[in-house]
Design a protein around this motif. Structure first.
Motif, PDB file in Angstrom:
ATOM      1  N   UNK A   1     -12.290  -4.200   9.845  1.00 26.50           N
ATOM      2  CA  UNK A   1     -11.937  -5.011  11.017  1.00 26.50           C
ATOM      3  C   UNK A   1     -11.192  -4.198  12.051  1.00 26.50           C
TER       4      UNK A   1
ATOM      5  N   UNK B   1      -5.696   2.362  12.124  1.00 26.44           N
ATOM      6  CA  UNK B   1      -6.613   1.962  11.043  1.00 26.44           C
ATOM      7  C   UNK B   1      -5.867   2.151   9.720  1.00 26.44           C
ATOM      8  N   UNK B   2      -5.913   1.150   8.839  1.00 26.37           N
ATOM      9  CA  UNK B   2      -5.096   1.212   7.624  1.00 26.37           C
ATOM     10  C   UNK B   2      -5.619   2.170   6.549  1.00 26.37           C
ATOM     11  N   UNK B   3      -5.291   3.438   6.779  1.00 24.72           N
ATOM     12  CA  UNK B   3      -5.542   4.490   5.782  1.00 24.72           C
ATOM     13  C   UNK B   3      -4.228   5.220   5.534  1.00 24.72           C
TER      14      UNK B   3
ATOM     15  N   UNK C   1       0.821  -1.215   0.000  1.00 18.72           N
ATOM     16  CA  UNK C   1       0.000   0.000   0.000  1.00 18.72           C
ATOM     17  C   UNK C   1       0.857   1.268   0.000  1.00 18.72           C
TER      18      UNK C   1
ATOM     19  N   UNK D   1       0.300   4.136   9.268  1.00 20.33           N
ATOM     20  CA  UNK D   1      -0.992   4.659   8.829  1.00 20.33           C
ATOM     21  C   UNK D   1      -1.138   6.144   9.140  1.00 20.33           C
ATOM     22  N   UNK D   2      -1.922   6.800   8.318  1.00 16.01           N
ATOM     23  CA  UNK D   2      -2.168   8.236   8.493  1.00 16.01           C
ATOM     24  C   UNK D   2      -3.642   8.543   8.258  1.00 16.01           C
ATOM     25  N   UNK D   3      -4.489   7.893   9.046  1.00 16.27           N
ATOM     26  CA  UNK D   3      -5.926   8.158   8.890  1.00 16.27           C
ATOM     27  C   UNK D   3      -6.344   9.387   9.669  1.00 16.27           C
TER      28      UNK D   3
ATOM     29  N   UNK E   1      -6.038   6.192   0.523  1.00 16.71           N
ATOM     30  CA  UNK E   1      -5.989   4.768   0.191  1.00 16.71           C
ATOM     31  C   UNK E   1      -6.329   3.964   1.449  1.00 16.71           C
ATOM     32  N   UNK E   2      -6.976   2.840   1.283  1.00 15.18           N
ATOM     33  CA  UNK E   2      -7.250   1.994   2.440  1.00 15.18           C
ATOM     34  C   UNK E   2      -7.064   0.530   2.066  1.00 15.18           C
ATOM     35  N   UNK E   3      -7.236  -0.336   3.045  1.00 15.51           N
ATOM     36  CA  UNK E   3      -7.016  -1.779   2.866  1.00 15.51           C
ATOM     37  C   UNK E   3      -8.378  -2.438   3.078  1.00 15.51           C
ATOM     38  N   UNK E   4      -9.126  -2.628   2.002  1.00 15.80           N
ATOM     39  CA  UNK E   4     -10.483  -3.162   2.137  1.00 15.80           C
ATOM     40  C   UNK E   4     -10.481  -4.468   2.941  1.00 15.80           C
ATOM     41  N   UNK E   5     -11.385  -4.596   3.837  1.00 15.83           N
ATOM     42  CA  UNK E   5     -11.423  -5.787   4.689  1.00 15.83           C
ATOM     43  C   UNK E   5     -10.740  -5.510   6.016  1.00 15.83           C
ATOM     44  N   UNK E   6      -9.447  -5.236   5.949  1.00 16.05           N
ATOM     45  CA  UNK E   6      -8.734  -4.961   7.203  1.00 16.05           C
ATOM     46  C   UNK E   6      -9.207  -3.649   7.815  1.00 16.05           C
TER      47      UNK E   6
ATOM     48  N   UNK F   1      -4.635  -9.706   7.939  1.00 11.72           N
ATOM     49  CA  UNK F   1      -5.345  -8.485   8.328  1.00 11.72           C
ATOM     50  C   UNK F   1      -5.244  -8.131   9.804  1.00 11.72           C
TER      51      UNK F   1
END
Lengths: 83, 145
Positions: free
Chosen positions: B56, B117-119, A8, A80-82, B48-53, A59
């Motif tokens: 969760x 959170x995977x963003x 990613x 991550x950078x949410x 961008x994100x990690x669909x599914x994870x 995951x």
């Protein structure tokens, strides 16, 4: 075993693909990283500094010494950078 | 618990009204809305994100909040895709009997969403795109919980 490997953000851009399926005998994430690094320069460059990366196995966030026993999907990404 | 990961825009006010509607068991609703900020020359933000994870991971964080505080409900919404300056990017809402729990849980959710959170955010300006780097202070913020 067969693993789906996901990349990613800048790691995806540096390696040049979002996802690939690999056949590997790696027992841990660290072993898998060593195998990937040995493949091509772009992998070596992308995985040069593991402190700049995070990993998820099926995951769930894990450490790089995590076992790959029974794993199906491994994802590598920058912190991550949410929000 | 309401977890949403979507590319579509949302109206924070309407969502908050729905979230609070009909509740007689709570004395406090706290919400936070994140907006895409333009610090100069931002054309758009690419999330961008990690669909599914992603779903969760957010559910895990929300469940942890429910374990730690007495919450009646939690809402977390996070967008992905291409967002322009001024657009809402994410929202958190908590409902509780008392305000301390609602504020603290919302704060906790925000801190964890930022770095667990995977963003990933990419700022696209006229000069090109740059991935936003995680800050050490974001990681440090988790220590207080």
């Amino acid at each position: 075993m067969t693993l789906d490997i996901l990349y990613f953000a800048w790691l995806r851009e540096r390696i040049g693909l979002p996802k690939e399926r690999v056949e590997t005998d790696a027992s841990s994430v660290a072993d898998l990283v060593d195998q990937l690094r040995a493949r091509e320069e772009r992998y070596a460059a992308a995985f040069a500094d593991l402190s700049a990366l995070r990993v998820a196995v099926d995951q769930e966030l894990m450490d790089f010494d995590a076992s790959l026993s029974g794993a199906r999907e491994v994802a590598f990404f920058p912190p991550m950078t949410g929000g | 618990m309401d977890i949403r990961v979507q590319s579509a825009p949302f109206a924070a006010g309407a969502l908050l009204d729905d979230f609070a509607a009909g509740r007689r068991d709570v004395g406090a609703v706290v919400s936070f809305t994140g907006i895409v900020r333009d610090d100069g020359g931002l054309r758009h933000m690419e999330i961008e994100h990690y669909p599914g994870m992603t779903e969760r991971a957010i559910a895990g964080i929300a469940e942890e909040a429910v374990r730690r505080w007495e919450l009646a409900d939690v809402l977390v919404l996070h967008r992905h895709g291409q967002l322009r300056p001024g657009e809402p990017i994410m929202m958190v809402a908590t409902a509780a009997g008392h305000r301390a729990a609602a504020f603290e849980a919302a704060d906790f959710l925000m801190d964890y969403l930022k770095s667990r959170a995977p963003f990933w955010k990419k700022e696209v300006t006229v000069d090109g795109g740059d991935w936003v780097a995680a800050k050490a202070s974001d990681e440090d913020a988790l220590d207080r919980w």
